[in-house]
Design a protein around this motif. Structure first.
Motif, PDB file in Angstrom:
ATOM      1  N   GLN A  27       1.739  -7.099   1.986  1.00  0.00           N
ATOM      2  CA  GLN A  27       2.190  -7.271   0.604  1.00  0.00           C
ATOM      3  C   GLN A  27       1.152  -7.983  -0.256  1.00  0.00           C
ATOM      4  O   GLN A  27       0.830  -7.518  -1.357  1.00  0.00           O
ATOM      5  N   GLU A  28       0.610  -9.105   0.206  1.00  0.00           N
ATOM      6  CA  GLU A  28      -0.341  -9.877  -0.595  1.00  0.00           C
ATOM      7  C   GLU A  28      -1.676 -10.096   0.107  1.00  0.00           C
ATOM      8  O   GLU A  28      -2.465 -10.929  -0.324  1.00  0.00           O
TER       9      GLU A  28
ATOM     10  N   ALA B 253      -5.877  -9.259  -2.457  1.00  0.00           N
ATOM     11  CA  ALA B 253      -5.401  -8.003  -3.062  1.00  0.00           C
ATOM     12  C   ALA B 253      -4.796  -7.146  -1.955  1.00  0.00           C
ATOM     13  O   ALA B 253      -5.512  -6.492  -1.197  1.00  0.00           O
ATOM     14  N   GLY B 254      -3.473  -7.176  -1.863  1.00  0.00           N
ATOM     15  CA  GLY B 254      -2.777  -6.410  -0.843  1.00  0.00           C
ATOM     16  C   GLY B 254      -2.104  -5.181  -1.419  1.00  0.00           C
ATOM     17  O   GLY B 254      -2.561  -4.586  -2.400  1.00  0.00           O
ATOM     18  N   ALA B 255      -0.958  -4.831  -0.822  1.00  0.00           N
ATOM     19  CA  ALA B 255      -0.282  -3.593  -1.200  1.00  0.00           C
ATOM     20  C   ALA B 255       0.215  -3.614  -2.639  1.00  0.00           C
ATOM     21  O   ALA B 255       0.165  -2.601  -3.333  1.00  0.00           O
TER      22      ALA B 255
ATOM     23  N   SER C 288      -1.672  -0.850  -4.320  1.00  0.00           N
ATOM     24  CA  SER C 288      -0.744   0.224  -3.948  1.00  0.00           C
ATOM     25  C   SER C 288      -0.997   0.600  -2.484  1.00  0.00           C
ATOM     26  O   SER C 288      -2.010   0.214  -1.892  1.00  0.00           O
ATOM     27  N   LYS C 289      -0.067   1.351  -1.920  1.00  0.00           N
ATOM     28  CA  LYS C 289      -0.189   1.767  -0.522  1.00  0.00           C
ATOM     29  C   LYS C 289      -0.610   3.223  -0.394  1.00  0.00           C
ATOM     30  O   LYS C 289      -0.504   3.817   0.679  1.00  0.00           O
ATOM     31  N   ASP C 290      -1.082   3.814  -1.495  1.00  0.00           N
ATOM     32  CA  ASP C 290      -1.599   5.184  -1.418  1.00  0.00           C
ATOM     33  C   ASP C 290      -2.937   5.187  -0.689  1.00  0.00           C
ATOM     34  O   ASP C 290      -3.846   4.419  -1.033  1.00  0.00           O
TER      35      ASP C 290
END
Length: 376
Positions: A318-319, A276-278, A282-284
């Motif tokens: 990303q991933e 579980a990446g970005a 999410s990148k928050d």
């Protein structure tokens, strides 16, 4: 089906917590004496939306025309599209209204107001429209003292292809509040901005049936909504770590989580690597209002959902997710490769946006799969 048998990454929705969050907001609006027009951009799900209206349809807010189409297909008719409209989107609105829906639009510009009215006239329809008010400098809208407040309202009221329906605002600045008193002040400013605007147009002889405010923090802590006709709030159905940091809810109220699998050990750095990446989370990141950095999410035991206090998602590619210990070291053997974990997100709306469905859970069991709509 047990939660740990699901593929990852996957979006989990805790049904008992969801229902509890909905009931709490409904009771809050009843106490304040205003209608709730929930913002369904967070859930994007007919199943969640129907829970808000005891299995029926009711007035909703959306942020994309795809959402409006999806919910109209599901029986929802009274829909507020709460993003500034432009003329080249009006054909989709016209087509949607022709199916029996009534989509209310939002704008804040006199030139666009005239163009929307002219386009509506050419189409042989009237577009029901609100004027957006800026109550805190956060985003779009006219300030309450702007001469265009009355001017735009008059264009919509007198134009051949529009109906002026009132005002709306969003206290997005409430998310920057440092404490509950600051949120209460934001709620007061939000109310005052639209009520004052409504007063101006009514004094000028124009009708103003809708006076609309909305954010989950201000809806939660508002003391007085006199003059307001409806509240739009959305993330309250799921809650998230941002809301925990603001004091809106507690960790046990978070209904949304991401199921992930430990896919690797970075032994020299004492880190867990997950799938579980970005894109999945999410990148928050956590906000300044939180007592401590929550990174990209808090880590929980998968079956029980209990927070594992020592762990935090410290990084995302990303991933790939990177989980570290808050302490001096991480015992990797406690979390073998293949272990399932849950992540509580900082921003539920952004996290959920990557998925096409929820796995609905109660305890450690999966009870249903609910579809989501995506796109614009």
């Amino acid at each position: 089906m047990e939660i740990t048998t699901l593929p990852t990454p996957g979006l989990l929705l805790d049904h008992p917590k969801l229902v509890r969050n909905i009931r709490r907001m409904q009771e809050r609006m009843s106490q304040l004496g205003v209608a709730l027009r929930p913002h369904v951009k967070t859930a994007k799900s007919l199943d969640v939306a129907r829970l808000l209206f005891d299995g029926q349809a009711g007035p909703i807010t959306v942020s994309t025309l795809r959402e409006a189409e999806y919910f109209a297909e599901g029986g929802f008719r009274d829909i507020l599209y709460a993003v500034s409209i432009v003329p080249d989107k009006l054909e989709r609105v016209r087509a949607l209204n022709a199916t029996g829906a009534e989509v209310t639009l939002v704008l804040d510009d006199p030139g666009i107001a005239a163009a929307v009215s002219e386009t509506g006239s050419r189409m042989g329809v009237r577009f029901r429209t609100l004027v957006e008010i800026d109550s805190d400098g956060h985003r779009a809208g006219l300030t309450p003292d702007d001469a265009d407040v009355l001017g735009v309202a008059r264009i919509l009221h007198e134009g051949p292809g529009t109906t002026f329906a009132g005002f709306m605002t969003h206290a997005g600045g409430s998310y920057d509040s440092g404490n509950v008193e600051a949120i209460k002040a934001a709620a007061g400013a939000e109310r005052d901005a639209v009520v004052a605007s409504a007063g101006r147009v009514v004094a000028a002889g124009l009708p103003c049936p809708i006076v609309s405010v909305g954010s989950t923090p201000t809806a939660t802590f508002a003391d007085d909504l006199t003059g307001v006709t409806e509240v739009r709030a959305g993330v309250f159905v799921f809650q998230d770590l941002f809301q925990v940091g603001l004091g809106v809810c507690g960790l046990d109220d978070l209904a949304l989580s991401v199921l992930t699998t430990v896919v690797g050990h970075k032994r020299d750095q004492r880190r867990l690597i997950t799938d579980a990446g970005a894109l999945a989370l999410s990148k928050d990141r956590g906000t300044a209002s939180q007592a401590r950095d929550q990174g990209y999410g808090l880590v929980c035991d998968a079956p029980s959902g209990a927070v594992i206090d020592e762990l935090v998602v410290a990084g995302v590619n990303q991933e790939h997710g990177i989980i570290v210990s808050r302490g001096p070291t991480l015992d990797l053997e406690r979390y073998p490769i293949g272990t399932k974990l849950r992540i509580l997100p900082n921003h539920a709306c952004m996290t959920a946006a990557a998925y096409d469905a929820y796995s609905v859970v109660a305890g450690d069991r999966v009870t249903a799969r609910w579809e989501r709509c995506n796109g614009w």
